[in-house]
Design a protein around this motif. Structure first.
Motif, PDB file in Angstrom:
ATOM      1  N   ALA A   1       1.995   9.485   2.317  1.00  0.00           N
ATOM      2  CA  ALA A   1       2.601   8.174   2.564  1.00  0.00           C
ATOM      3  C   ALA A   1       2.452   7.816   4.029  1.00  0.00           C
ATOM      4  O   ALA A   1       3.360   8.021   4.839  1.00  0.00           O
TER       5      ALA A   1
ATOM      6  N   PRO B   1       2.674  14.086  -2.214  1.00  0.00           N
ATOM      7  CA  PRO B   1       2.161  12.719  -2.050  1.00  0.00           C
ATOM      8  C   PRO B   1       1.975  12.368  -0.574  1.00  0.00           C
ATOM      9  O   PRO B   1       2.710  12.855   0.295  1.00  0.00           O
TER      10      PRO B   1
ATOM     11  N   GLY C   1       1.784   6.085 -10.101  1.00  0.00           N
ATOM     12  CA  GLY C   1       1.258   6.637  -8.853  1.00  0.00           C
ATOM     13  C   GLY C   1       2.187   6.505  -7.669  1.00  0.00           C
ATOM     14  O   GLY C   1       1.776   6.767  -6.538  1.00  0.00           O
ATOM     15  N   ILE C   2       3.425   6.095  -7.883  1.00  0.00           N
ATOM     16  CA  ILE C   2       4.396   5.945  -6.800  1.00  0.00           C
ATOM     17  C   ILE C   2       5.400   7.088  -6.864  1.00  0.00           C
ATOM     18  O   ILE C   2       5.934   7.390  -7.929  1.00  0.00           O
ATOM     19  N   GLN C   3       5.629   7.721  -5.710  1.00  0.00           N
ATOM     20  CA  GLN C   3       6.644   8.763  -5.628  1.00  0.00           C
ATOM     21  C   GLN C   3       7.987   8.104  -5.303  1.00  0.00           C
ATOM     22  O   GLN C   3       8.140   7.482  -4.254  1.00  0.00           O
TER      23      GLN C   3
ATOM     24  N   LYS D   1       3.081   4.417  -1.086  1.00  0.00           N
ATOM     25  CA  LYS D   1       3.043   5.349  -2.208  1.00  0.00           C
ATOM     26  C   LYS D   1       4.362   6.091  -2.378  1.00  0.00           C
ATOM     27  O   LYS D   1       4.483   6.922  -3.279  1.00  0.00           O
TER      28      LYS D   1
ATOM     29  N   THR E   1       2.203  13.305  -8.223  1.00  0.00           N
ATOM     30  CA  THR E   1       0.800  13.696  -8.067  1.00  0.00           C
ATOM     31  C   THR E   1       0.545  15.117  -8.545  1.00  0.00           C
ATOM     32  O   THR E   1      -0.528  15.667  -8.309  1.00  0.00           O
TER      33      THR E   1
ATOM     34  N   THR F   1       0.816  -1.218   0.000  1.00  0.00           N
ATOM     35  CA  THR F   1       0.000   0.000   0.000  1.00  0.00           C
ATOM     36  C   THR F   1       0.846   1.264   0.000  1.00  0.00           C
ATOM     37  O   THR F   1       0.303   2.366   0.048  1.00  0.00           O
TER      38      THR F   1
END
Length: 710
Positions: free
Chosen positions: A396, A394, A186-188, A161, A389, A159
């Motif tokens: 997290a 983002p 969608g992942i930083q 990010k 984003t 889950t």
């Protein structure tokens, strides 16, 4: 030397370089032994070389090995570097994570010293900040595709990010291609300095999944004098090294550049617009430049070393010792020196991947630097960053920060960053977000509905303004007024037979005592004070003691037909009890907290329960005697029966009624018993005096007396 990122290759090469070469047929008679070495880029390779050259005091200056383990002077006494240690990069990365509140992140490490030591240092830093590592993925360029896919699946199932990749570009690139292939977005991404400015992954295709990447890199420098040198590289020059052929083949696509067999025409032109010739923002190249000049300064000092006054060459030992003392300002204005561990001062730029004009640009958006006192500072230009984003930072977190009024409750089997938010219990609050525990309110305070503030408990007492207080006050005043009215009637008709027959002195004294009995409840209403508490209980005891003494006197008159004396002795006993009560342990106002959580009950503490029950007991004794004797006088007996029943029911009601209702019960008992005595004893007589005056005769009274006697 070209190690191909292999520690064994670089170790073999280092042994070759450090050995004294055999004499060969040339104009040179001998070859000098190796004085210093500028190498290596990879930390694992540098570990192998530094461990080998250390015993020989041959210094090694690395331009790109960042592993903090290389700062161990006991193992690597002659290792130096012109790039900051990962010790500082770990602090920089943890500062970035802390700045944006990222507490739930994943990390990727390369399966070598660089990755393992880097992630270890980073983990130590973020553990202090309460950051949780969701997973640790390990990759290497030589791993089979199946292992790469395993790491990708781990990322997809998590889950998180935000992911930190502490991996060299060569080890990370296969994973990057697989992530793009599976369209994972969608992942930083947070990058280490080893790949954040690498050219190969900086493409629009990779940007689809890795856009907005943020990382740290060594500072850049413009070296304009390097440009002409690079443009003059030619394979036909006799002074060029063997690496030039490889370079020329890469740039123009032709090979075999020997003088005897030329494949190229010699008219080939280099493309000077290639990034290779851009010397306006070099990074690693500048590190190499500093390494070369540091060695040059060290050799210079060693060659021109002077003896001290004792004719001892204390400082003229070897290049390694001179490197430790090197300190100069290069032509670009940068201070070059090494600390006690062979490390330079730490300084990084914050890089952000942005797509501009169809090309991936490495935009500088901030800086990280350390000072001589050990402190460090991270500066970021927030408006210049483009996250994965967009413009929004983002998020997290495993669990959202608990709001005010709640506390964190750890979920069993999950990391500390994963928790539930539970509302604080009544009487406790949390006035900050993310509270681990709720704080109990002080004794006289209670939590508000949102559980984020302690508010003063509501104070409760029987007041004159509330409905119950108004009704009881009205009844009290009505009873007092009725008593006064009856007293006026008795005074006005004092010469009539019925008034004379009822012992006017006792009746008047009884009416006065009943008047004060009706006024006594007024001291029970309102906020308790020291004086009101002492007055209410003593006034109650004295007035009712006088009242029952008068009734007892009237009862004796009826039963014995003798003239009764005034109740002085009986009242004196009650007065003595009340005086002793006030002297020894008087009543006082008290805040009672035990009945309600949200209320403070203001009431009068009796001070001495023994004295309070002694007053009640004495009144009860007189009432019992009066009741026994009063059966011969029906109105008196009925009034005393009401009085006794009221006070017998008062005791359990008084004990079980909390707060202001205790006072209300006591007032009700006082008023009920007073009304019972007034109505049963005096209202029938007033009825005869005012309504049936024909019965207010001596003959009529004597007739009733004779019937009562028969």
């Amino acid at each position: 030397m070209d190690s191909c990122a292999s520690p064994s290759n670089v170790l073999r090469a280092s042994f070759t370089l450090v050995s004294v070469q055999k004499e060969e047929e040339s104009t040179t008679q001998c070859h000098l032994p190796l004085a210093a070495l500028v190498a290596e880029s990879g930390s694992s390779q540098s570990l192998a070389v530094a461990g080998t050259l250390g015993p020989f005091k041959v210094p090694m200056v690395s331009y790109f090995s960042t592993c903090a383990c290389l700062s161990d002077r006991r193992k690597y006494p002659s290792f130096f570097r012109t790039i900051s240690s990962d010790y500082y990069q770990a602090k920089a990365l943890s500062s970035l994570v802390k700045r944006y509140g990222w507490t739930w992140i994943g990390v990727l490490q390369s399966d070598n010293d660089y990755g393992r030591n880097g992630i270890s240092a980073f983990t130590k830093e973020v553990d202090k900040m309460g950051v949780c590592i969701a997973f640790v993925g390990t990759i290497l360029r030589t791993y089979p595709q199946s292992k790469i896919i395993e790491v990708v699946e781990m990322i997809k199932q998590s889950t998180v990010k935000v992911i930190l990749a502490f991996v060299p570009e060569g080890d990370l690139y296969p994973l990057m291609k697989e992530i793009v292939k599976q369209n994972i977005t969608g992942i930083q991404w947070i990058a280490s300095e080893a790949w954040v400015t690498a050219a190969r992954p900086s493409t629009p295709e990779i940007f689809k999944s890795f856009g907005g990447t943020v990382g740290f890199v060594v500072r850049k420098m413009a070296m304009p004098k390097l440009g002409p040198y690079l443009k003059n590289i030619s394979p036909y020059s006799p002074s060029q090294s063997s690496f030039v052929s490889d370079f020329w083949e890469t740039m123009v696509g032709s090979a075999n550049f020997t003088r005897n067999s030329q494949v190229c025409t010699g008219k080939e032109k280099l493309n000077y617009t290639d990034k290779f010739f851009d010397v306006t923002q070099v990074r690693v190249t500048y590190n190499v430049y500093q390494a070369v000049y540091a060695i040059a300064y060290a050799i210079h000092k060693l060659l021109f070393c002077q003896k001290d006054k004792n004719n001892v060459l204390r400082q003229c030992l070897n290049v390694s010792d001179q490197l430790q003392r090197v300190s100069f300002v290069d032509r670009y204005g940068e201070n070059v020196f090494f600390d006690e561990n062979g490390d330079p001062p730490a300084s990084y730029e914050v890089i952000n991947w942005q797509l501009r004009g169809g090309e991936v640009q490495h935009v500088t958006v901030g800086y990280f630097s350390t000072s001589t006192d050990g402190t460090y500072k991270l500066t970021v230009k927030e408006d210049n960053i483009r996250w994965i984003t967009g413009n929004s930072i983002p998020k997290a977190v495993c669990s959202d920060t608990c709001p005010n009024g709640t506390r964190k409750a750890q979920i069993k089997g999950r990391p500390v960053c994963c928790f539930d938010c539970i509302t604080c219990a009544d009487g406790s609050i949390s006035n900050r977000t993310g509270a681990a525990d709720c704080t109990l309110c002080p004794e006289e305070y209670w939590s508000n509905e949102r559980r984020d503030k302690c508010v003063m408990k509501m104070t409760e007492f029987l007041s004159y303004t509330e409905t119950m207080g108004i009704i009881l006050t009205a009844l009290s005043l009505f009873g007092a007024s009725l008593t006064v009215a009856i007293m006026i009637v008795f005074i006005h008709f004092r010469g009539t037979p019925i008034v004379k027959a009822n012992n006017s002195e006792l009746s008047s004294l009884l009416l006065v005592s009943l008047f004060f009995c009706f006024l006594c409840p007024l001291t029970f209403i309102g906020e308790p004070t020291m004086w009101s508490c002492m007055l209410r209980h003593t006034a109650f005891g004295v007035t009712f003691g006088l009242c029952i003494s008068c009734v007892l006197g009237k009862t004796i008159v009826v039963v014995t037909a003798f003239r009764a004396t005034l109740p002085g002795n009986k009242l004196a006993v009650q007065i003595v009890i009340c005086v002793l009560w006030l002297i020894i342990n008087p009543p006082f106002p008290e805040k009672v907290l035990k009945y309600y959580n949200k209320k403070i009950i203001l009431e009068c503490n009796t001070g001495s329960d023994a004295a309070f029950y002694a007053v009640l007991g004495y009144i009860g004794l007189l009432s019992a005697i009066c009741l026994i004797l009063a059966f011969l006088a029906k109105f008196i007996s009925f009034s005393m029966l009401i009085f006794c029943v009221v006070w017998l029911t008062f005791i359990p009601a008084y004990i079980s009624s909390p707060g202001k209702y205790t006072v209300a019960v006591e007032i009700f008992a006082i008023l009920s018993s007073a009304f019972g005595l007034l109505l049963c004893i005096f209202v029938p007589k007033c009825y005869i005096i005012l309504i049936k005056p024909e019965r207010n005769t001596k003959k009529h009274l004597m007739g009733k007396f004779q019937k009562a006697s028969l």
